[in-house]
Design a protein around this motif. Structure first.
Motif, PDB file in Angstrom:
ATOM      1  N   ASN A 133       0.799  -1.226   0.000  1.00 42.68           N
ATOM      2  CA  ASN A 133       0.000   0.000   0.000  1.00 42.68           C
ATOM      3  C   ASN A 133       0.827   1.269   0.000  1.00 42.68           C
ATOM      4  OD1 ASN A 133      -3.036  -0.175   0.338  1.00 42.68           O
ATOM      5  ND2 ASN A 133      -2.324  -1.873   1.608  1.00 42.68           N
ATOM      6  N   GLY A 134       1.849   1.303   0.820  1.00 46.76           N
ATOM      7  CA  GLY A 134       2.582   2.547   1.024  1.00 46.76           C
ATOM      8  C   GLY A 134       3.851   2.288   1.797  1.00 46.76           C
ATOM      9  N   GLY A 135       4.060   3.108   2.832  1.00 44.26           N
ATOM     10  CA  GLY A 135       5.328   3.091   3.567  1.00 44.26           C
ATOM     11  C   GLY A 135       5.739   1.734   4.118  1.00 44.26           C
ATOM     12  N   ASP A 288      -4.758   1.328   3.937  1.00 40.57           N
ATOM     13  CA  ASP A 288      -3.474   1.622   4.554  1.00 40.57           C
ATOM     14  C   ASP A 288      -3.759   2.204   5.932  1.00 40.57           C
ATOM     15  OD1 ASP A 288      -0.439   2.310   4.041  1.00 40.57           O
ATOM     16  OD2 ASP A 288      -1.308   4.116   4.884  1.00 40.57           O
ATOM     17  N   SER A 289      -3.248   1.590   6.956  1.00 38.50           N
ATOM     18  CA  SER A 289      -3.409   2.058   8.331  1.00 38.50           C
ATOM     19  C   SER A 289      -4.836   1.974   8.878  1.00 38.50           C
ATOM     20  CB  SER A 289      -2.930   3.505   8.500  1.00 38.50           C
ATOM     21  OG  SER A 289      -1.608   3.631   8.064  1.00 38.50           O
ATOM     22  N   THR A 290      -5.773   1.474   8.109  1.00 43.70           N
ATOM     23  CA  THR A 290      -7.141   1.317   8.629  1.00 43.70           C
ATOM     24  C   THR A 290      -7.695  -0.033   8.175  1.00 43.70           C
ATOM     25  OG1 THR A 290      -7.804   2.641   6.713  1.00 43.70           O
ATOM     26  CG2 THR A 290      -7.940   3.703   8.876  1.00 43.70           C
ATOM     27  N   ASN A 335       6.331  -7.886  10.488  1.00 42.19           N
ATOM     28  CA  ASN A 335       6.148  -6.542   9.954  1.00 42.19           C
ATOM     29  C   ASN A 335       4.721  -6.087  10.245  1.00 42.19           C
ATOM     30  OD1 ASN A 335       7.089  -4.215   8.690  1.00 42.19           O
ATOM     31  ND2 ASN A 335       6.446  -4.871   6.663  1.00 42.19           N
ATOM     32  N   ASP A 336       4.561  -5.440  11.381  1.00 42.46           N
ATOM     33  CA  ASP A 336       3.259  -5.047  11.908  1.00 42.46           C
ATOM     34  C   ASP A 336       2.484  -6.278  12.390  1.00 42.46           C
ATOM     35  OD1 ASP A 336       2.103  -2.051  11.666  1.00 42.46           O
ATOM     36  OD2 ASP A 336       0.462  -3.463  11.922  1.00 42.46           O
ATOM     37  N   THR A 337       1.219  -6.098  12.715  1.00 37.31           N
ATOM     38  CA  THR A 337       0.463  -7.224  13.283  1.00 37.31           C
ATOM     39  C   THR A 337      -0.009  -8.210  12.207  1.00 37.31           C
ATOM     40  OG1 THR A 337      -1.499  -5.818  13.206  1.00 37.31           O
ATOM     41  CG2 THR A 337      -0.375  -6.005  15.327  1.00 37.31           C
ATOM     42  N   GLY A 451       9.502   0.345  17.726  1.00 38.17           N
ATOM     43  CA  GLY A 451       8.887   1.385  16.925  1.00 38.17           C
ATOM     44  C   GLY A 451       9.858   1.787  15.826  1.00 38.17           C
ATOM     45  N   VAL A 452       9.430   2.705  14.952  1.00 36.05           N
ATOM     46  CA  VAL A 452      10.172   2.938  13.714  1.00 36.05           C
ATOM     47  C   VAL A 452      10.834   4.313  13.633  1.00 36.05           C
ATOM     48  CG1 VAL A 452       8.982   1.186  12.350  1.00 36.05           C
ATOM     49  CG2 VAL A 452       7.952   3.465  12.582  1.00 36.05           C
ATOM     50  N   ALA A 453      10.750   5.094  14.712  1.00 36.75           N
ATOM     51  CA  ALA A 453      11.517   6.339  14.844  1.00 36.75           C
ATOM     52  C   ALA A 453      11.569   6.633  16.342  1.00 36.75           C
ATOM     53  CB  ALA A 453      10.868   7.485  14.083  1.00 36.75           C
ATOM     54  N   LYS A 670       1.329  11.550  15.074  1.00 38.70           N
ATOM     55  CA  LYS A 670       0.515  10.633  14.280  1.00 38.70           C
ATOM     56  C   LYS A 670       1.309   9.853  13.233  1.00 38.70           C
ATOM     57  CE  LYS A 670      -3.192  11.871  16.369  1.00 38.70           C
ATOM     58  NZ  LYS A 670      -3.711  11.023  17.427  1.00 38.70           N
ATOM     59  N   GLU A 671       2.336  10.435  12.654  1.00 37.05           N
ATOM     60  CA  GLU A 671       3.121   9.720  11.639  1.00 37.05           C
ATOM     61  C   GLU A 671       4.219   8.964  12.361  1.00 37.05           C
ATOM     62  OE1 GLU A 671       3.052   8.250   8.715  1.00 37.05           O
ATOM     63  OE2 GLU A 671       2.952  10.106   7.548  1.00 37.05           O
ATOM     64  N   ALA A 672       4.171   7.650  12.292  1.00 33.23           N
ATOM     65  CA  ALA A 672       5.124   6.861  13.066  1.00 33.23           C
ATOM     66  C   ALA A 672       6.557   7.242  12.696  1.00 33.23           C
ATOM     67  CB  ALA A 672       4.877   5.372  12.829  1.00 33.23           C
ATOM     68  N   GLY A 674       7.525   7.903   8.678  1.00 30.17           N
ATOM     69  CA  GLY A 674       7.658   8.484   7.358  1.00 30.17           C
ATOM     70  C   GLY A 674       8.979   7.982   6.789  1.00 30.17           C
ATOM     71  N   THR A 675       8.982   7.736   5.503  1.00 32.13           N
ATOM     72  CA  THR A 675      10.231   7.362   4.834  1.00 32.13           C
ATOM     73  C   THR A 675      10.426   8.212   3.585  1.00 32.13           C
ATOM     74  OG1 THR A 675       8.975   5.558   3.851  1.00 32.13           O
ATOM     75  CG2 THR A 675      10.440   4.993   5.669  1.00 32.13           C
ATOM     76  N   GLY A 676       9.322   8.746   3.051  1.00 31.95           N
ATOM     77  CA  GLY A 676       9.423   9.711   1.957  1.00 31.95           C
ATOM     78  C   GLY A 676      10.266  10.902   2.406  1.00 31.95           C
TER      79      GLY A 676
HETATM   80  C1  GPK Z   1       1.834   2.241   9.080  1.00 34.01           C
HETATM   81  F1  GPK Z   1       0.193   1.172  10.346  1.00 34.01           F
HETATM   82  C2  GPK Z   1       0.746   1.425   9.176  1.00 34.01           C
HETATM   83  C3  GPK Z   1       0.194   0.834   8.015  1.00 34.01           C
HETATM   84  O1  GPK Z   1      -0.785   0.102   8.073  1.00 34.01           O
HETATM   85  N1  GPK Z   1       0.773   1.119   6.826  1.00 34.01           N
HETATM   86  C4  GPK Z   1       1.865   1.938   6.721  1.00 34.01           C
HETATM   87  O2  GPK Z   1       2.361   2.156   5.615  1.00 34.01           O
HETATM   88  C5  GPK Z   1       3.585   3.354   7.722  1.00 34.01           C
HETATM   89  N2  GPK Z   1       2.388   2.497   7.851  1.00 34.01           N
HETATM   90  C6  GPK Z   1       3.618   4.553   8.652  1.00 34.01           C
HETATM   91  O3  GPK Z   1       2.432   5.309   8.487  1.00 34.01           O
HETATM   92  C7  GPK Z   1       4.833   5.399   8.325  1.00 34.01           C
HETATM   93  O4  GPK Z   1       4.934   6.470   9.227  1.00 34.01           O
HETATM   94  C8  GPK Z   1       6.091   4.540   8.400  1.00 34.01           C
HETATM   95  O5  GPK Z   1       7.199   5.249   7.921  1.00 34.01           O
HETATM   96  C9  GPK Z   1       5.930   3.285   7.552  1.00 34.01           C
HETATM   97  O6  GPK Z   1       4.757   2.580   7.908  1.00 34.01           O
HETATM   98  C10 GPK Z   1       7.090   2.338   7.696  1.00 34.01           C
HETATM   99  O7  GPK Z   1       7.384   2.097   9.035  1.00 34.01           O
END
Ligand code: GPK
Length: 826
Positions: A133-135, A288-290, A335-337, A451-453, A670-672, A674-676
């Motif tokens: 999906n994204g990050g 993504d995230s939801t 990688n996450d839950t 955590g990631v940061a 809120k942003e864990a 970010g990698t962009g």
């Molecule tokens: C976090 F919870 C989630 C998700 O379901 N999907 C996703 O891409 C992202 N993320 C965070 O939102 C970013 O802040 C973070 O950099 C990225 O994961 C990688 O850790």
């Protein structure tokens, strides 16, 4: 069965695999052979797609010997492997990366030229595998790249979705999703192994029985099953002869499938049953995230996890390996839950199948897992209803209950029966319905949680899992994310790479901290000029692409201001939009003269989850604003807004190197990570950003003078929330903000129809859950500072160079070192 039983002279055909030194001539030969005897076409009759496939298969041949060698070395070495378990891998195009890793770029280009082919046309032919999906998905792709480059044994495990993230198109300014059929033109990078299929069970019930030694046990009587077929992909290290493996699972119906469950003697019904099974790996969930609590999603998760654990234990470890020593050979990174069901699955394997005692099995299991959390949003923490879990995985639910019971007894003992605490820490939550909290299960069943940061890890400890971090302080750690410099600097920004390499040599590609050596060059006027020229050339390249791809005509000399990421309220594309409309309103109302403004081009890239209504409204409004502004003569040459559809890795590789300004404007906390944000800084864009995620660390490293900070920090956000946030009060008291919102609401951008902007505006004025209005003024002030800074282009370039020089920390190679040291012990 694997391999012959009789001893053979050699595992590898001589000559054929140990590829001789590549030359243009040999490459031409290999390529034509693939075209003629692989694709079955003559060069003169071949399509671009034929040529692309033949090229891909040629390049992969050059990696084959190293792949086989790496595999053999791993098997013999008896070393510990990282099993990266991820439901997403957002890989991006493979061809360029493979050419880069093998150092075949020039040879391949020359060889194809001799065949009358421009290699750029073939690169453009590849549809990127968008299996994420994204990050989070892109992070997994960066991590496996780094592990290969560092020669760390790693198997990436995931799902081979038949359809990846949807292709985004716009119709009447609204997002329309089109299925992503990335496999339709062939997939030369994958190696299917149907003979290595794994059976995965689902459903049914459990049964209690007494084993031979008189112990009470439970067994699973499954209701149905499917097959997992592995597809292997090469993960080449950067010019180090290591090629690791990414193993993605595809679902297939078992033959018995229709007989067992859908036995109706009905052929059509049997085919339907087939489809049912194969649905499991059909499509990536685009949230993504939801995450939605969808049954198919849980099926996907268990499916790939069960296949992967089986693969490692039964097929990768030596035969008769004593599983008491499992933690010496594998660490599964969650990688996450999404893959957390792996914890009860390993317990099931050890206890039910291998006959281990519970306590031994639990001790082993906890050592084999580590968990990464990627969010703080409560709605992103996965929860599965007990009802669904019990229906789909009844034995796993039992195991989870027992894990929970044992754990809560431990807690009760440590805290003298503190009822509230026990309830808070239970894996099972009771409201709004009985369900399994996967993040808790992950935390209890892992040796480490990260955590990631820095900020995110702190908030994770303090806000999301405070009881757990209090109980196990040493379990919690931080690993700040990173990005691969191979793809996001070397490949994406060839011109910058050449300039940097001329200045400091090429060691940076695998040791990005060497960017520090660039620092003195910031004060070299000649270097600054060349750096500015690189940026300008990257902009030209982007604008040519956007012209061809989207028909966009963009001015060549404006500041390029870019916001690219998933569309989410917490990321606040809405705030960016308010800035644009304010600037526009200033000009058309005559408050600001066009001569006095710094010309800007605004670029958005963002996909919204298909069911995320307000996010889709935001896309509609951004497109509407873009259309209006781009057609308005009054702002011609000073403002343009571009929203190219279908932002993906391929487009990112063009956009990021061209950007002057990077927008990282999430609400603090809120942003864990970010990698962009990291990719932009490494490519010489300056950041305008909040004190959030890895922005905090970027700012610390580049220095306050080279970063545009604005907005509330996390404690201030909390304070305001506690006080009671009232967005309307900002609207009432800030004249510019009011004018901006009124203009949006007026229908000016929506063909006179006020209703079309109403939901967006009402949401901001009455809810504004992510406090865009509270940060508005601070944001505009920071944007004014950006303008001021940009006017002095030489000083700006100096700042940009310092951003590059000081952000080498954000290489995913460094992240991988941190995981090795703090988490994996490999
Ligand atoms: C976090 F919870 C989630 C998700 O379901 N999907 C996703 O891409 C992202 N993320 C965070 O939102 C970013 O802040 C973070 O950099 C990225 O994961 C990688 O850790």
């Amino acid at each position: 069965r694997v391999g012959p039983t009789l001893p053979v002279l050699s595992d590898i055909a001589t000559g054929a695999v140990q590829s001789p030194t590549p030359t243009v001539e040999r490459f031409v030969n290999h390529f034509l052979r693939e075209l003629n005897f692989g694709q079955g076409v003559l060069l003169s009759r071949s399509t671009i797609n034929d040529q692309y496939i033949a090229l891909a298969k040629t390049v992969r041949k050059y990696m084959m010997a190293d792949w086989l060698d790496t595999g053999a070395k791993r098997r013999e070495g008896g070393t510990k492997t990282v099993g990266y378990l991820s439901a997403e891998y957002l890989l991006g195009r493979q061809l360029s990366n493979a050419l880069l890793a093998t150092d075949l770029q020039d040879i391949a280009a020359d060889a194809l030229r001799e065949c009358g082919i421009d290699i750029a046309d073939l690169r453009a032919q590849e549809i990127e595998p968008g299996l994420g999906n994204g990050g989070l998905g892109r992070l997994a792709a960066c991590f496996i790249d780094s592990l290969a480059t560092m020669d760390v044994p790693c198997i990436g495990y995931g799902i081979r979705y038949e359809y990846g993230i949807f292709r985004q198109t716009f119709e009447d300014n609204r997002q329309v999703e089109v299925p992503d059929s990335w496999l339709s033109l062939g997939s030369p990078w994958e190696f299917p192994h149907p003979e290595r299929q794994v059976r995965v069970d689902f459903g049914g019930r459990t049964e209690q029985y007494t084993d031979d030694e008189g112990r009470e046990r439970s067994r699973w009587i499954p209701g149905w099953n499917v097959l997992g077929i592995p597809y292997h992909q090469m993960v080449p290290g950067f010019r180090n002869h290591t090629v690791n493996t990414l193993r993605l699972w595809s679902a297939k119906a078992t033959q018995a499938f229709d007989l067992q469950i859908f036995n109706s003697g009905d052929y059509a019904e049997a085919v339907r049953a087939q489809t049912f099974a194969e649905n499991i790996s059909k499509v990536l969930y685009p949230e993504d995230s939801t995450p939605q609590g969808k049954e198919l999603r849980l099926q996907q998760q268990y499916f790939f996890v069960a296949c992967s654990l089986h693969d490692f234990i039964e097929n990768t470890l030596p035969q008769d390996f004593d599983l008491h020593h499992l933690p010496e050979r594998i660490v599964f990174q969650l990688n996450d839950t999404h893959p957390v069901i792996a914890i009860p699955e390993l317990m099931r394997i050890l206890v039910d199948i291998k006959g281990f005692d519970w306590d031994d099995a639990w001790d082993i299991t906890r050592q084999c897992f580590a968990y990464t959390c990627h969010t703080l949003l409560p709605e992103a923490l996965e929860v599965w209803s007990v009802e669904l879990m019990g229906k789909l995985l009844p034995r796993h639910l039992e195991i989870i209950y027992r894990i929970n019971k044992n754990f809560l007894e431990e807690v009760a003992e440590a805290f003298a029966g503190d009822e509230m605490r026990i309830r808070r820490m239970s894996i099972i939550s009771e409201h709004p319905e009985r369900s399994v909290r996967m993040a808790y299960l992950a935390t209890i069943g892992s040796s480490k949680v990260n955590g990631v940061a820095e900020l995110h890890s702190q908030l994770l400890r303090d806000k999301v899992l405070p009881d757990f971090s209090g109980y196990w302080p040493d379990k919690f750690t931080n690993v700040t994310n990173g990005v691969t410099p191979r793809r996001f600097v070397f490949l994406a920004n060839r011109k910058l790479s050449d300039l940097v390499t001329d200045a400091i040599g090429d060691g940076w590609v695998t040791d990005l901290e060497q960017f520090k050596k660039l620092e003195p060059f910031a004060d070299d006027p000649n270097f600054r000029q060349q750096f500015a020229q690189v940026k300008q050339a990257n902009k030209e390249r982007l604008y040519n692409l956007l012209k061809a791809r989207d028909g966009l005509d963009l001015p060549r000399d404006a500041m390029l201001d870019v916001m690219v990421k998933r569309l989410h309220e917490y990321k606040r594309q809405s705030l960016k939009l308010l800035h644009i409309v304010s600037m526009y309103d200033g000009i058309i109302s005559g408050r600001v003269s066009t001569e006095s403004v710094v010309p800007r081009t605004f670029v958005f890239g963002a996909k919204a989850a298909p069911g995320y209504h307000i996010a889709k409204e935001t896309i509609f409004l951004i497109n509407s604003v873009a259309q209006t502004i781009n057609a308005d003569e009054r702002v011609k040459n000073v403002m343009s807004v571009a929203f190219p559809a279908n932002y993906n890795v391929t487009l990112a590789e063009k956009l990021i190197p061209a950007a002057d300004l990077s927008e990282q404007i999430s609400l603090a906390g809120k942003e864990a990570s970010g990698t962009g944000n990291m990719k932009f800084a490494l490519n010489g864009a300056l950041t305008i950003g909040t004190d959030d995620g890895a922005n905090v660390e970027i700012r610390e490293l580049v220095g306050d003078d080279n970063f545009f900070l604005f907005g509330m920090d996390e404690p201030q956000v909390e304070e305001l929330r506690a006080k009671g946030y009232d967005p309307e009060s900002y609207y009432q008291s800030n004249e510019n903000l009011r004018a901006t919102i009124d203009l949006l609401a007026s229908g000016h951008f929506t063909g006179g129809d006020r209703r079309l902007a109403a939901q967006f505006v009402d949401n901001l004025r009455t809810q504004d859950p992510f406090m865009a209005l509270a940060d508005y003024q601070s944001y505009l002030d920071a944007q004014a500072r950006v303008d001021e800074a940009y006017r002095d282009s030489d000083a700006w370039t100096r700042m940009a160079i310092l951003n590059v020089a000081r952000t080498g920390f954000f290489s995913s190679d460094r992240s991988m070192r941190d995981y090795r040291e703090r988490i994996w012990n490999v």
